[in-house]
Design a protein around this motif. Structure first.
Motif, PDB file in Angstrom:
ATOM      1  N   HIS A  76      24.045  61.673  18.105  1.00  0.00           N
ATOM      2  CA  HIS A  76      23.051  60.672  18.477  1.00  0.00           C
ATOM      3  C   HIS A  76      23.663  59.266  18.406  1.00  0.00           C
ATOM      4  O   HIS A  76      24.461  58.910  19.238  1.00  0.00           O
ATOM      5  CB  HIS A  76      21.801  60.816  17.618  1.00  0.00           C
ATOM      6  N   ASP A 134      22.821  62.776  22.735  1.00  0.00           N
ATOM      7  CA  ASP A 134      21.405  62.853  23.081  1.00  0.00           C
ATOM      8  C   ASP A 134      20.710  61.501  23.047  1.00  0.00           C
ATOM      9  O   ASP A 134      21.081  60.619  22.270  1.00  0.00           O
ATOM     10  CB  ASP A 134      20.679  63.781  22.103  1.00  0.00           C
ATOM     11  N   ASP A 135      19.688  61.394  23.851  1.00  0.00           N
ATOM     12  CA  ASP A 135      18.674  60.336  23.791  1.00  0.00           C
ATOM     13  C   ASP A 135      19.037  59.040  24.511  1.00  0.00           C
ATOM     14  O   ASP A 135      18.152  58.306  24.899  1.00  0.00           O
ATOM     15  CB  ASP A 135      18.265  59.987  22.351  1.00  0.00           C
ATOM     16  N   HIS A 193      16.740  65.299  29.385  1.00  0.00           N
ATOM     17  CA  HIS A 193      16.244  65.505  28.018  1.00  0.00           C
ATOM     18  C   HIS A 193      14.768  65.080  27.973  1.00  0.00           C
ATOM     19  O   HIS A 193      14.344  64.435  27.048  1.00  0.00           O
ATOM     20  CB  HIS A 193      17.115  64.667  27.076  1.00  0.00           C
ATOM     21  N   HIS A 197      10.418  62.766  25.326  1.00  0.00           N
ATOM     22  CA  HIS A 197      10.998  63.344  24.113  1.00  0.00           C
ATOM     23  C   HIS A 197       9.960  63.859  23.115  1.00  0.00           C
ATOM     24  O   HIS A 197       9.842  63.346  22.002  1.00  0.00           O
ATOM     25  CB  HIS A 197      11.894  62.290  23.443  1.00  0.00           C
ATOM     26  N   LYS A 432      14.145  63.182  16.411  1.00  0.00           N
ATOM     27  CA  LYS A 432      15.503  62.651  16.478  1.00  0.00           C
ATOM     28  C   LYS A 432      15.486  61.169  16.804  1.00  0.00           C
ATOM     29  O   LYS A 432      16.457  60.492  16.644  1.00  0.00           O
ATOM     30  CB  LYS A 432      16.305  63.400  17.553  1.00  0.00           C
TER      31      LYS A 432
HETATM   32 ZN   LIG Z   1      16.747  64.061  21.455  1.00  0.00          ZN
END
Ligand SMILES: [Zn+2]
Length: 433
Positions: A76, A134-135, A193, A197, A432
């Motif tokens: 992350h 991710d993200d 993704h 989320h 997350k």
């Molecule tokens: Zn995520």
């Protein structure tokens, strides 16, 4: 000793019209809908359509190493000062891990190469890793990317579209569309993704967000849910494809919270692979709709070490791992079987391996890690009664032992029927972001 080594027959690939959209990178040149993987394809007898390798302009399918294994990492934020150890890692720790992969001889491959291998189209080294972020944090662009460039590693970004700068969830630390465009231009793989989320299962608590939407905590069902989840799964893919002119074929499920309905929606939308955060080595037969990734966070440094150990890589090029076919071990549940209980009895008969050192027998179960299995020397049987409900819909078992100084390993995967008390009642992992 049976070493699992199946050979995919040489097949003449058809000529497929390539996607008109701009591809994300050089590794993304494979036609994705070309064919389904051929796990366990017969090694003899041929199959319809098999032709000798002759005509030079035709593309032939390579023989891939079906015993190769990959671990997928998920990172992350990269920050010097850790404030949220559940989703952050320092740049120094991250770089040390990238270096360790290199030192251990684990090849970092692109996600698209992993998928091509799963389709039987491209070979990969015996032990490799895939790196994903991710993200969509700007530190992934500013900090992680230069490190990845330094090592020459390909990687994948899993983006949730409302979290990009300017989106309703995209704050000051979020990546921008321009930065994503820069990454795309330099061959970085960008994948989906969701939009916002959240837990994608019907009836679960979510927050409605979006342009002009008043934030409300709610639970959606019926047509309202369908509309919402469609935007999360399909809409986010389309937005990424349209904003960046790319083809999106991978879907990372937030928190790993999904179910059959979500999978079906994703499959129909054109995703070739779906990813969770339940880390496990990816094998040739791992189901494409639940590929587990290891989430690497500052508060769990052991996860990285364990993951690396899981694929049996060795710093000194030591004893190789011999792969034993699950069929030769009369496993219970059998490879590919679906059981009705989340508390199965797991068994394997190791007599087929030959002489083994009883003290070295070990069983690992996805979601549980090493389990206190018992090994009966007389019958050569290793067994473990699961006492903690298995939460995923598929479960991979790894049995390792030493036989005459050589490490041997067998692994297989079985399914757990929905409603068996496992997946549907699984607690939602902490957010997350
Ligand atoms: Zn995520």
């Amino acid at each position: 000793m049976m070493i699992r080594f199946a050979i995919v027959p040489l097949l003449l690939a058809l000529n497929f019209s390539m996607c008109q959209k701009h591809e994300t990178g050089s590794q993304n040149g494979q036609p994705v809908s070309a064919s389904s993987p051929i796990p366990g394809a017969a090694t003899s007898g041929g199959s319809p359509g098999v032709a000798p390798v002759a005509a030079s302009p035709k593309i032939t399918k390579p023989v891939v190493d079906q015993t190769a294994q990959t671990i997928i990492f998920c990172y992350h934020r990269l920050v010097d000062k850790i404030r949220y150890p559940g989703t952050e890692i320092t740049p120094a720790a991250f770089e040390a891990q990238m270096k360790e992969l290199k030192d251990r001889g684990i090849t970092v491959i692109s996600m698209q190469d992993l998928l091509a291998w799963k389709r039987g189209e491209k070979n990969i080294p015996p032990r490799c890793a895939v790196i994903s972020f991710d993200d969509g944090w700007k530190s992934q662009y500013e900090v992680a990317w230069p490190i990845m460039k330094k090592y020459g590693y390909p990687f994948t970004m899993f983006i949730y579209t409302e979290g990009v700068r300017g989106g309703s969830l995209g704050g000051g630390e979020a990546i921008t569309w321009e930065q994503l465009g820069d990454m795309r231009d330099n061959g970085v793989d960008i994948q989906a993704h969701t939009a916002t989320h959240q837990d994608l299962r019907e009836g679960h608590a979510i927050t409605l967000v979006g342009a002009g939407v008043k934030r409300t905590r709610t639970r959606l069902t019926g047509p309202q849910y369908e509309q919402w989840v469609r935007n999360e799964v399909v809409g986010s893919k389309e937005l990424l494809e349209q904003r960046l002119g790319i083809k999106v074929n991978c879907f990372a499920v937030p928190f790993g919270s999904y179910n059959e309905h979500v999978k079906e929606l994703a499959r129909n939308a054109g995703y070739d692979a779906m990813f969770t955060v339940y880390g496990q080595p990816i094998t040739f037969t791992s189901p494409m709709d639940s590929l587990g990734r290891y989430a690497i966070e500052a508060n769990k440094p052991k996860v990285f070490e364990d993951a690396v150990k899981m694929i049996g890589a060795s710093t000194s090029g030591g004893a190789p791992v011999a792969e034993i076919g699950a069929k030769d071990l009369a496993t219970q549940p059998a490879d590919g079987e679906t059981v009705r209980t989340a508390l199965p009895l797991i068994k394997a008969n190791l007599t087929g391996i030959g002489q083994i050192d009883p003290g070295t027998v070990q069983m690992r179960v996805s979601g549980l890690g090493v389990v206190p299995a018992s090994y009966d020397q007389k019958t050569g049987t290793i067994s473990y009664q699961v006492t903690q409900k298995l939460r995923e819909k598929s479960c991979s078992v790894f049995v390792t032992a030493k036989s005459q100084g050589k490490k041997v390993e067998a692994h297989w995967t079985f399914g757990i029927e929905e409603g068996a008390g496992g997946p549907m009642k699984s607690p939602t992992p902490p957010p997350k972001k």
